[in-house]
Design a protein around this motif. Structure first.
Motif, PDB file in Angstrom:
ATOM      1  N   LYS A 163       5.191  16.008  -1.149  1.00 44.07           N
ATOM      2  CA  LYS A 163       6.082  17.104  -1.527  1.00 44.07           C
ATOM      3  C   LYS A 163       5.659  18.401  -0.832  1.00 44.07           C
ATOM      4  O   LYS A 163       6.500  19.170  -0.352  1.00 44.07           O
ATOM      5  CB  LYS A 163       6.059  17.288  -3.049  1.00 44.07           C
ATOM      6  N   ARG A 170       6.577  18.145   2.929  1.00 51.50           N
ATOM      7  CA  ARG A 170       8.024  18.333   3.131  1.00 51.50           C
ATOM      8  C   ARG A 170       8.416  19.806   2.980  1.00 51.50           C
ATOM      9  O   ARG A 170       9.207  20.336   3.755  1.00 51.50           O
ATOM     10  CB  ARG A 170       8.812  17.501   2.122  1.00 51.50           C
ATOM     11  N   ASN A 224       9.618  21.990   6.321  1.00 50.19           N
ATOM     12  CA  ASN A 224      11.007  22.445   6.298  1.00 50.19           C
ATOM     13  C   ASN A 224      11.119  23.964   6.358  1.00 50.19           C
ATOM     14  O   ASN A 224      12.203  24.502   6.559  1.00 50.19           O
ATOM     15  CB  ASN A 224      11.718  21.900   5.053  1.00 50.19           C
ATOM     16  N   GLY A 237       2.933   7.878   4.434  1.00 53.16           N
ATOM     17  CA  GLY A 237       3.819   8.228   5.535  1.00 53.16           C
ATOM     18  C   GLY A 237       3.945   7.067   6.503  1.00 53.16           C
ATOM     19  O   GLY A 237       2.981   6.319   6.714  1.00 53.16           O
ATOM     20  N   SER A 276      13.543   2.145   6.234  1.00 54.67           N
ATOM     21  CA  SER A 276      13.559   3.009   5.057  1.00 54.67           C
ATOM     22  C   SER A 276      13.777   2.196   3.786  1.00 54.67           C
ATOM     23  O   SER A 276      13.111   2.424   2.764  1.00 54.67           O
ATOM     24  CB  SER A 276      14.651   4.073   5.206  1.00 54.67           C
ATOM     25  N   PHE A 321       6.968   9.720   3.496  1.00 61.78           N
ATOM     26  CA  PHE A 321       7.400  10.545   4.628  1.00 61.78           C
ATOM     27  C   PHE A 321       7.781   9.625   5.781  1.00 61.78           C
ATOM     28  O   PHE A 321       6.983   8.805   6.230  1.00 61.78           O
ATOM     29  CB  PHE A 321       6.266  11.480   5.036  1.00 61.78           C
ATOM     30  N   TYR A 349      17.348  10.327   4.904  1.00 62.78           N
ATOM     31  CA  TYR A 349      15.955  10.163   4.507  1.00 62.78           C
ATOM     32  C   TYR A 349      14.973  10.355   5.656  1.00 62.78           C
ATOM     33  O   TYR A 349      13.774  10.137   5.491  1.00 62.78           O
ATOM     34  CB  TYR A 349      15.742   8.783   3.889  1.00 62.78           C
ATOM     35  N   ASP A 379      12.541  12.361   7.884  1.00 67.34           N
ATOM     36  CA  ASP A 379      11.776  13.597   7.679  1.00 67.34           C
ATOM     37  C   ASP A 379      11.409  14.299   8.978  1.00 67.34           C
ATOM     38  O   ASP A 379      11.291  15.528   8.999  1.00 67.34           O
ATOM     39  CB  ASP A 379      10.490  13.289   6.901  1.00 67.34           C
ATOM     40  N   VAL A 385      16.111  19.000  11.970  1.00 64.36           N
ATOM     41  CA  VAL A 385      15.100  17.967  11.729  1.00 64.36           C
ATOM     42  C   VAL A 385      13.817  18.367  12.446  1.00 64.36           C
ATOM     43  O   VAL A 385      13.834  18.609  13.661  1.00 64.36           O
ATOM     44  CB  VAL A 385      15.579  16.590  12.235  1.00 64.36           C
TER      45      VAL A 385
END
Length: 249
Positions: A5, A8, A12, A92, A108, A144, A166, A168, A208
């Motif tokens: 978390k 991400r 981002n 990941g 995924s 991830f 999905y 990352d 992305v």
């Protein structure tokens, strides 16, 4: 999963995330790299490394000793590669040679529990052999997911790959990409630079995060990548670091 978390959230916000790469199957090397507090994540390379399935749990534990995120570069984009490692505790997944949206979706599905995917549910090292089983199921935090762009076909299909909800980050594999373009290892070629710019521009268009595996342990080149907008960068690897700083005799 709190580490995921955090990763991400920061990436981002365009905060660069730097990791490194392992090819040598050693929990001691994993612990040294983790304890350096230099890297946010460490990748176990199942494609070109020499790891056995039985070594992975100890290596993952060594990586996580210092709250570093254990990543795996899968042996291939095929589902059997996921099934071999998915219960070892990796947070990941870097998928090599992604060329289509369908390939990414299949991987995924294999790494995510329902409702995000179709991963098989059972007691394993990833949930401390059942001790934290309920937490693992209820957290609903996806691992991830990183797609490696390494071929001309991938560049041509990049927009559909980038559209996957999905996904990352994108990681450029410079050696394979240059080989696919017919200029293996020539990173100064206009053909390679053009493909690189195309990838970067499309990643920015779709918002992305992207980066590259910088094999040479050069702080200057790392700075240049960050200045050019890369935010997910794999910095060198254990095998290269062992030889790069040897003296000239």
């Amino acid at each position: 999963m709190l580490l995921i978390k955090k990763l991400r959230s920061s990436i981002n916000k365009s905060i660069p995330s730097i990791g490194t790469w392992m090819q040598i199957p050693s929990s001691e090397i994993a612990e040294i790299l983790s304890a350096s507090l230099t890297y946010e994540w460490i990748v176990v390379d199942m494609e070109h490394g020499s790891f056995s399935r039985s070594q992975l749990p100890s290596i993952v534990r060594s990586i996580t000793l210092n709250s570093v995120i254990p990543f795996v570069r899968l042996q291939s984009r095929e589902i059997f590669s996921v099934k071999e490692v998915v219960d070892c505790g990796f947070l990941g997944y870097i998928v090599p040679m992604i060329e289509t949206l369908k390939q990414l979706e299949d991987v995924s599905n294999a790494i995510n529990y329902p409702p995000f995917g179709e991963r098989g549910v059972g007691f394993s090292r990833s949930n401390q052999y059942g001790i934290n089983f309920q937490n693992a199921i209820q957290e609903k935090i996806r691992p991830f997911l990183v797609a490696m762009i390494e071929t001309y076909t991938a560049v041509e299909n990049l927009e559909e790959i980038l559209s996957y909800e999905y996904l990352d980050a994108i990681l450029i594999g410079p050696y394979d990409l240059s080989a696919s373009l017919g200029i293996c290892g020539d990173f100064q070629s206009e053909i390679f630079i053009s493909a690189l710019n195309k990838i970067k521009n499309k990643c920015k268009k779709y918002n992305v995060p992207f980066g590259m595996h910088l094999v040479e342990p050069s702080k200057l080149k790392l700075k240049n990548l960050i200045d050019e907008g890369s935010t997910f960068i794999a910095y060198s690897m254990d095998s290269v670091m062992l030889t790069y700083f040897t003296p000239d005799l």
